[in-house]
Structure formats: structure tokens, C-alpha cells
Design an enzyme around this catalytic site. Structure first.
Site, PDB file in Angstrom:
ATOM      1  N   GLU A 166      20.757   0.899  -0.701  1.00 16.78           N
ATOM      2  CA  GLU A 166      19.945  -0.320  -0.894  1.00 16.78           C
ATOM      3  C   GLU A 166      19.818  -1.075   0.429  1.00 16.78           C
ATOM      4  OE1 GLU A 166      20.898  -2.501  -4.481  1.00 16.78           O
ATOM      5  OE2 GLU A 166      20.037  -4.321  -3.630  1.00 16.78           O
ATOM      6  N   LYS A 222      26.687  -6.695 -10.787  1.00 18.27           N
ATOM      7  CA  LYS A 222      26.069  -5.548 -10.088  1.00 18.27           C
ATOM      8  C   LYS A 222      26.030  -5.827  -8.586  1.00 18.27           C
ATOM      9  CE  LYS A 222      22.495  -3.137  -8.293  1.00 18.27           C
ATOM     10  NZ  LYS A 222      21.876  -3.327  -6.981  1.00 18.27           N
ATOM     11  N   ASP A 236      36.950   7.176  -6.253  1.00 13.37           N
ATOM     12  CA  ASP A 236      36.200   7.518  -7.463  1.00 13.37           C
ATOM     13  C   ASP A 236      35.438   6.290  -7.948  1.00 13.37           C
ATOM     14  OD1 ASP A 236      35.385   8.080 -10.050  1.00 13.37           O
ATOM     15  OD2 ASP A 236      37.212   9.173 -10.584  1.00 13.37           O
ATOM     16  N   HIS A 275      15.564  -9.561   1.305  1.00 10.83           N
ATOM     17  CA  HIS A 275      15.525  -8.211   0.751  1.00 10.83           C
ATOM     18  C   HIS A 275      14.289  -7.465   1.250  1.00 10.83           C
ATOM     19  CE1 HIS A 275      16.514  -5.083  -2.100  1.00 10.83           C
ATOM     20  NE2 HIS A 275      15.239  -5.043  -2.427  1.00 10.83           N
TER      21      HIS A 275
HETATM   22  C1  MEV Z   1      20.658  -6.768  -6.009  1.00 16.03           C
HETATM   23  O1  MEV Z   1      21.105  -5.461  -5.705  1.00 16.03           O
HETATM   24  C2  MEV Z   1      21.836  -7.644  -6.356  1.00 16.03           C
HETATM   25  C3  MEV Z   1      21.484  -9.053  -6.851  1.00 16.03           C
HETATM   26  O2  MEV Z   1      20.558  -8.950  -7.940  1.00 16.03           O
HETATM   27  C4  MEV Z   1      22.767  -9.693  -7.281  1.00 16.03           C
HETATM   28  C5  MEV Z   1      22.595 -11.019  -7.975  1.00 16.03           C
HETATM   29  O3  MEV Z   1      21.552 -11.284  -8.603  1.00 16.03           O
HETATM   30  O4  MEV Z   1      23.561 -11.818  -7.911  1.00 16.03           O
HETATM   31  C6  MEV Z   1      20.779  -9.841  -5.770  1.00 16.03           C
END
Ligand code: MEV
Length: 437
Positions: free
Chosen positions: A85, A279, A295, A392
Site C-alpha cells: 500500500e 486495519k 506468521d 494517500h
Molecule cells: C487505510 O489503509 C487505513 C485507514 O483507512 C485507517 C483508518 O481509517 O484509520 C486510513
């Protein structure tokens, strides 16, 4: 439709590729060359990778990057990260730099116990199985004596073994619950070998136990395996500073802290947000786990179960402001290894450990927890200030340009242009069209 194949694993690598191409890739004349193009030129390196799994055909690249400037417990680290990413390493680096001038990260291991179970069916009287377990307990321990000899010498091994009655949850369900200290090894093989030996002795002894013989009701082992839920193998990482020190060009410190703490509260209260929030944490955690050959499926499963430990899925991070001090922390269950498994085999993993100055498992737990915390800090910081897309998409720009086979000159022009303009897929396409027309 392809025909079933037998003896596939015995075929040579080239035969396997040819079989695949003939059966599933007839419309991809480039497939064989593509797979071979990703073979390593060094045949010894390639052989090593071939042997990791069954039916290896080729290699699958992911970027191996580094995020510098992580001050953790007063030591400066550069974190090796394996991730696809675009913005993750940049975000980690930003968070590291931000906290470098604010005291850095503190991390401590809270506990290091791993666990496993022998799952048992028994439909007789619970007194009988309890008495049986007490009686054969010394034999169960003796049965793993040789298995745990080396681990014990180093200060680890089985730390506890008990019989648990789970019949209220599931009719006839008991388990032998075992806890282990596996030191610098993740310990899966050690734990599973011990559990299988214990299970075997348990079942063998049960055949001759009088109360079971009288009632003709014997305990039966269903399965034995370690658990990837490791809430007793826990690490905590934290940052903190005066609220005023959080000010930057986007926001005053007290406004930022208030929004930040609220963002964490929302992730704690609402599962849809919690999943995305966590995530983002795993972006950092997994990148380190992959770089260090650990792992990641085990870590993912255990971490998410921990996030739901009170029955609701919640944020893994916490934040508060008290007496003008902002504190932000994470607790993660992490069963990691710095010896054994892939750690001693994969040349890039060994390099990752060297970059990290050869940590032991506890130090690695601390570093990984910091990576998760830093990643979450960077995400929440963007989300409550500029929004996530600005940073991003800036990082994603090169991917879009590559999608359109942009030349070096086109890339340079695009980078200059998008310093002043918002990056979006359509804006980049329009820009390339204009350049090319
Ligand atoms: C993107 O990989 C991760 C985010 O969505 C985490 C979040 O929303 O806190 C930016």
C-alpha cells in the site's frame, strides 16, 4: 474445462508451469515467460524459496522498504516494512519524525505466555475425568520431558497444564489447557509437539483407567493444537506529550487532541469504524511481521479476537488528555519469533533482523506494537485534519502513472503539476492526455 491431475507435486517445476499454462492459461501466451521472469538469477536463492512451500512456480514480489527515525525506549530504529500500500511507509515515517522531537515511543512487554489445548470428548461423570487427570498428571508431564529438554535449559517450557470443564458451553466438551514459555521462538512446532505427546499419553492411559472401564465411557481426544489467541502474550506501546506540543500548521494542539481522542472513542464505540481503524493499525503491524518472517495470519487472527474480547469489536488503541498531557497507547497480543521458522532461512528476513539490531522476541514485540501505534497515529492525524486522500493519492500518483506507462519526462511533469493540484485518478488521466495530445 481442465482435467484433474494426479502426482502433481512430483512433477518438476517446469512441468508444473507447462501443465498450468496448458490447462488454465491458454489465452495467456506470455504466462510461462512471466512466471520464469520472476525466478531469481541465483539458483541457490531460488531453490531456497522453492522449498518453502509445495508446488512453487515462481516468486511474488512485495516492496521491502524502511521507515527511519523511530525512537523506541531511547534507541533509534529504522523499521523494515514489507507492504504494497503506497502510503503506509510514508505515514510511518511521518509519525516517527513527529514523535522523535516529542520524546519518542515507550514500549514494554506485559506477559509472554503462549497456550494450546487438547480438545476432548467425554460423556461420563466429570468426577471420573478429574480424578483421572490428577492421577496421570505426572505421566503427562513426563511424556514431554525429552521434547522440552532444550527449551527448559534455556528457561522455557510448559508452565501450566490443567483440565477444564467446558460442558456448559458444549455437551461433553473438556480440554487440557496448557501454557508455555517459548522464549525467542514463536513456538508453534514446540507447542504442537508437546500437545500431541500429551494427548497420546492421555488417551492411552484412559484405556486402562478403572472408572472408565466400569462405565465403558472413555475420554476421546478430538484434536490438539496451539491457540493463536494469546492475550497472555501482551505488549504495550505509548506516546505522550503536552497538548500544546501537538500544534502544527493545520490545527492548534488542544483542538487536535480533542478531535483525536474523540476519533478513538468513536472507533471504540462503533464496530464499522473499529474495523477500519484497526486495519490501519495492522498496516504497520503486518508490514513488520512480514519483513521479519513471522506468521501474519496468526497475528491477525489473535489481534482481532483480542479487539473483541469483551464481546464487542473495539479499537486496539486508546487516547486521553489529562492535566494538559495527551497520551495515546496500544495493547497488542503478539506471539512472535526471532529464531526458528523462516527467520533463519529467508535472507531478507535475516537482513530485517540486522536492520533492527538483532532484537530478541520481546524487543520485536515492542517494535511491532510501536509500528501499529505509529500507523494509527498517522492515519487519525490525517483523518481529523486534512483528510486521508491528500497524502494517500500523492503516494499513489506513481502507481497511476505506471498504469499508463508514463515516461520519465511525463512522470517529472506530473509530479511538478500535482505538487499544486489535488491528485485523483481522473485528474492524472486528464493530465497525461493533455501531455500526449
Ligand atoms: C487505510 O489503509 C487505513 C485507514 O483507512 C485507517 C483508518 O481509517 O484509520 C486510513
Amino acid at each position: 474445462m481442465a482435467n484433474p491431475v494426479s502426482g502433481f507435486s512430483k512433477k518438476s517445476k517446469t512441468e508444473k508451469i507447462e501443465w498450468l499454462a496448458a490447462n488454465y492459461l491458454t489465452d495467456r501466451p506470455d504466462a510461462v515467460a512471466l512466471l520464469k521472469n520472476y525466478w531469481n538469477d541465483d539458483s541457490a536463492v531460488q531453490r531456497l524459496h522453492d522449498d518453502f512451500i509445495e508446488n512453487t512456480l515462481s516468486n511474488y514480489y512485495l516492496p521491502f522498504g524502511v521507515a527511519p527515525n523511530f525512537l523506541i525506549n531511547n534507541t533509534l530504529y529504522a523499521l523494515p516494512m514489507v507492504i504494497e500500500e503506497s502510503s503506509v511507509v510514508a505515514a510511518a515515517s511521518n509519525a516517527a519524525k513527529f514523535w522523535l522531537s516529542r520524546g519518542g515511543f515507550n514500549a514494554e512487554v506485559i506477559a509472554t505466555q503462549k497456550n494450546g489445548q487438547v480438545h476432548i470428548n467425554f460423556f461420563g461423570k466429570s468426577d471420573h475425568i478429574s480424578a483421572f487427570f490428577s492421577e496421570i498428571y505426572p505421566k503427562l508431564i513426563a511424556t514431554i520431558e525429552s521434547l522440552q529438554k532444550n527449551m527448559k535449559k534455556r528457561g522455557g517450557g510448559l508452565t501450566h497444564l490443567e483440565l477444564q470443564d467446558h460442558t456448559e458451553t458444549l455437551d461433553g466438551y473438556y480440554q487440557l489447557h496448557a501454557t508455555f514459555e517459548t522464549l525467542d521462538a514463536m513456538g508453534a512446532n514446540f507447542i504442537n509437539s508437546c500437545l500431541e505427546a500429551i494427548a497420546h499419553t492421555f488417551e492411552t492411559e484412559a484405556k486402562n483407567y478403572p472408572s472408565f472401564q466400569h462405565t465403558a465411557s472413555y475420554p476421546e481426544v478430538v484434536l490438539s493444537i496451539l491457540s493463536n489467541y494469546v492475550p497472555e502474550c501482551l505488549v504495550r506501546a505509548q506516546v505522550s506529550c503536552a497538548v500544546d506540543d501537538l500544534s502544527d500548521k493545520h490545527m492548534e494542539g488542544h483542538v487536535f487532541a480533542k478531535k483525536f481522542v474523540r476519533a478513538i472513542a468513536i472507533a471504540n464505540a462503533e464496530k464499522r469504524r473499529a474495523v477500519t481503524h484497526n486495519k490501519g493499525i495492522m498496516n504497520g503491524v503486518d508490514a513488520l511481521i512480514l519483513a521479519t518472517g513471522n506468521d501474519f495470519r496468526a497475528v491477525e487472527a489473535g489481534v482481532h479476537a483480542y479487539a473483541a474480547r469483551d464481546g464487542a469489536y473495539r479499537s486496539l488503541t486508546h487516547a486521553k488528555v489529562e492535566d494538559g498531557i495527551f497520551t495515546f497507547w496500544i495493547e497488542l497480543p503478539l506471539a512472535l519469533g526471532t529464531v526458528g521458522g523462516l527467520t533463519s532461512l529467508h535472507p531478507m528476513v535475516q537482513l530485517a533482523f540486522d536492520i533492527l539490531q538483532k532484537p530478541n522476541a520481546q524487543r520485536l514485540m515492542e517494535i511491532v506494537a510501536v509500528a501499529g501505534l505509529a500507523q494509527n497515529f498517522a492515519a487519525i492525524r490525517s483523518l481529523v485534519t486534512t483528510g486521508i486522500q491528500k497524502g494517500h493519492m500523492k503516494m499513489h500518483l506513481m502507481n497511476i502513472l505506471n498504469q499508463f506507462q508514463a515516461t520519465d519526462t511525463e512522470k517529472q511533469k506530473a509530479i511538478a503539476h500535482f505538487k499544486e493540484h489535488t491528485v485523483s485518478h481522473s485528474a492524472v488521466v486528464a493530465f497525461i492526455d493533455t501531455l500526449r495530445s
